[in-house]
Structures are given as C-alpha cells and as structure tokens.
Design an enzyme around this catalytic site. Structure first.
Site, short mmCIF file in Angstrom:
data_model
loop_
_atom_site.label_atom_id
_atom_site.label_comp_id
_atom_site.label_asym_id
_atom_site.label_seq_id
_atom_site.Cartn_x
_atom_site.Cartn_y
_atom_site.Cartn_z
N CYS A 222 0.93 -1.26 0.25
CA CYS A 222 0.20 -0.24 -0.17
C CYS A 222 0.65 1.25 0.03
O CYS A 222 1.99 1.73 0.55
CB CYS A 222 -0.82 0.11 1.20
N SER B 122 1.80 -5.57 2.36
CA SER B 122 3.38 -5.27 2.95
C SER B 122 4.01 -6.55 1.96
O SER B 122 4.61 -6.86 2.95
CB SER B 122 2.63 -6.63 4.70
N CYS C 294 1.48 6.58 8.35
CA CYS C 294 0.79 6.54 6.99
C CYS C 294 -0.30 7.40 7.31
O CYS C 294 -0.91 7.34 8.62
CB CYS C 294 0.41 5.11 7.36
N GLU D 76 0.31 -0.61 14.98
CA GLU D 76 -1.47 0.56 14.75
C GLU D 76 -1.74 0.71 16.09
O GLU D 76 -1.59 1.66 15.99
CB GLU D 76 -2.06 0.10 13.64
N HIS E 281 2.67 2.27 10.87
CA HIS E 281 1.73 2.32 12.01
C HIS E 281 1.40 2.74 12.35
O HIS E 281 0.52 3.28 12.94
CB HIS E 281 2.38 1.02 12.29
N CYS F 124 -9.02 1.79 6.04
CA CYS F 124 -8.18 2.44 5.08
C CYS F 124 -9.40 1.68 3.89
O CYS F 124 -8.64 0.66 3.06
CB CYS F 124 -6.75 2.05 5.07
N ASN G 160 -3.88 -7.31 8.28
CA ASN G 160 -4.20 -7.75 7.09
C ASN G 160 -4.20 -8.95 6.37
O ASN G 160 -5.22 -9.04 5.31
CB ASN G 160 -3.33 -6.32 5.95
N THR H 99 -6.96 0.34 10.83
CA THR H 99 -7.22 0.50 9.06
C THR H 99 -7.54 -0.49 8.56
O THR H 99 -8.10 -0.17 7.36
CB THR H 99 -5.85 1.49 8.94
#
Length: 284
Positions: free
Chosen positions: A13, A268, A97, A129, A75, A196, A226, A165
């Site tokens: 991302c 990632s 981010c 995060e 994060h 996100c 994720n 996110t």
C-alpha cells in the site's frame, strides 16, 4: 505449462511504499539508520533492507539510544515514543501512514474533549498500529478484537467506536449494528469508519481474482493482520488457496492437475516476492 497470473491489485500500500522509500533514501546517504520494529510484516523484505544497512530495534533498544536517527514505520507510534526521542536527542524519520496519523489525531481529540466516554477500537491487541492509537488516550481506550468482544462494553455509557485501518469492513458493521441495538437511550453512540479504503477495496477485488484460478498462492508474512483478512477471503471463495511466505514453501503436490494459478498477496507483500514465486513454478 501453467497459466500464472499475478494480481495487479496486490502488493505494498502507499503507506508501506513511502516508509521503504524513506529508509532507502537515508541508507543511500550512508546514514546509520534504525527502524523501530519491522518496517513491514514481511521477513524477506526486512532481510533485503537489513543487507542495505537498516537496523531493526525494539522499544527497549531505543531507550538505550542517544544522538541517533530512528525511522518510525507506517503503523505509527504512541506519544511516549516521541517523548523518548526528545529526551535522548534521537532524530525521528516519521513514516507514519497519513491515514493512521489522521486516525490518531481524531482519537486524541475525542479523548481530550470527553475523557469519561468509552473510546473503543476494533483492532488487534498488541498490534503496532493499535498501540499507537491506544496511546492517544493515556491507555484508556478499549480494544475489541472480534465481534463477540462487543458484549463486554457498558451500554449505559457513551461509546465512540473507531477501527484499526486494516480490519474487516463487514465485521465492523456487525459491531456497529449490535451497539445500536443495545445502547441505552440516555447514552450517545457514534461510529467512525476509519478503515483504509486502499485495503478495504482489495477484499472484493481479491475475491474475484481467487475465483478465476484453480489454485491460489497467497504470498504474505504470517505476522500480517491485513494478510490474514485477505487470505481468509481468498479461502472462502477458493478452498484451494495456500498462504506461503516465499517460493520455498510451494509444494509440488499442490500443482498436480492444475492449469491456472493465481498469485496474490497483502499490503505488506513486495511485488518482487510474488514474481519469485511465479519463476519458481515455471522451473518445475
């Protein structure tokens, strides 16, 4: 010969891409650069950057550093990390981010305005995060990891709900519906969709991708939250899906009787790693 397709929508991302670019730029200058935690939840990418000189440290290591340069990954970090940096004269290369940074500010503002309310974060306990988000509330935010955890909230008190996110949008909406059904008429409930969209939009895309192939190889570090969400989506539409960290984990047994192979990954997962998996199959 296998038909192999690498998913165009998979890969880093923008937050991870920016963090890695900042690391590479500093290392190219010959800077001694530390990174607080793995820059990305992918062991092979971390190894690549280590060879370039990036030194990964934890919070205890950082407490011992002085007059150094430390990169904060996408994060994000709690306020205490920035305070430590000021005390120890550490220069911060902040690669948080922008989506995470905005979320941190919203949670801090909510806590500062109404510290007695329940600030609830849908996320993974201990995730970098989430630690950064909870840190905006002096550790008072409540973290719920799954739908069932919502039942532990006090529905007689105000609830402000946020999300890590990279969490599942569907599960987030389930939690919202449950709170709306159970919140006391005298209490306030507000939810903030902080997932996100670059991650959320991958769910339907990767689902469609997984249905097009006989076999799915989902390339991802096993630490990636994720990645787990996206892999489970692949598995739900194509049971012949396998999570691998790299080409060495591809089993020849999986390839028997297979014509079409789809290779995809998490936010990632570097593109070069998915390409390595494709090349390994072509050598079979």
């Amino acid at each position: 010969m296998y038909q192999i397709e690498i998913d165009d929508g998979s890969g880093f991302c923008f937050g991870v891409t920016t963090a890695i670019k900042k690391a590479e730029e500093e290392l190219a200058k010959g800077t001694r650069l530390y990174c607080l935690g793995d820059i990305v939840h992918n062991g092979m990418e971390c190894d690549r950057l280590k060879k370039l000189g990036l030194i990964t440290i934890n919070h205890d290591d950082m407490a011992q550093l002085h007059d150094a340069k430390v990169l904060l990954r996408a994060h994000g970090e709690p306020p205490s990390t920035y305070e430590l940096a000021r005390r120890n004269n550490i220069e911060i290369i902040d690669a948080t981010c922008p989506v995470v940074l905005q979320l941190q500010r919203r949670i801090k503002s909510q806590y500062d305005n109404e510290p007695s309310a329940q600030i609830v974060i849908f996320g993974k306990n201990g995730h970098a995060e989430v630690l950064g988000l909870v840190g905006q509330t002096q550790q008072r935010a409540i973290v719920i990891e799954k739908f069932e955890d919502v039942m532990c909230l006090d529905f007689s008190r105000d609830i402000y709900l946020y999300s890590q996110t990279t969490k599942s949008l569907d599960e987030f909406h389930q939690i919202i519906n449950y709170i709306q059904e159970h919140i006391s008429p005298s209490a306030t409930f507000r939810s903030f969709d902080t997932i996100c969209r670059q991650v959320a939009n991958r769910m339907p895309n990767i689902s469609r991708f997984a249905t097009r192939h006989d076999l799915i190889l989902f390339v991802c570090g096993r630490k990636s939250s994720n990645g787990k969400v996206l892999f489970n989506e692949c598995k739900s539409v194509n049971p012949n899906s396998h999570l691998i960290e790299g080409p060495e984990e591809i089993s020849p047994e999986w390839l028997k009787g297979i014509n079409s192979i789809g290779i995809c990954g998490a936010t990632s997962t570097p593109k070069w790693l998915m390409e390595q998996c494709r090349d390994a199959i072509n050598k079979e």
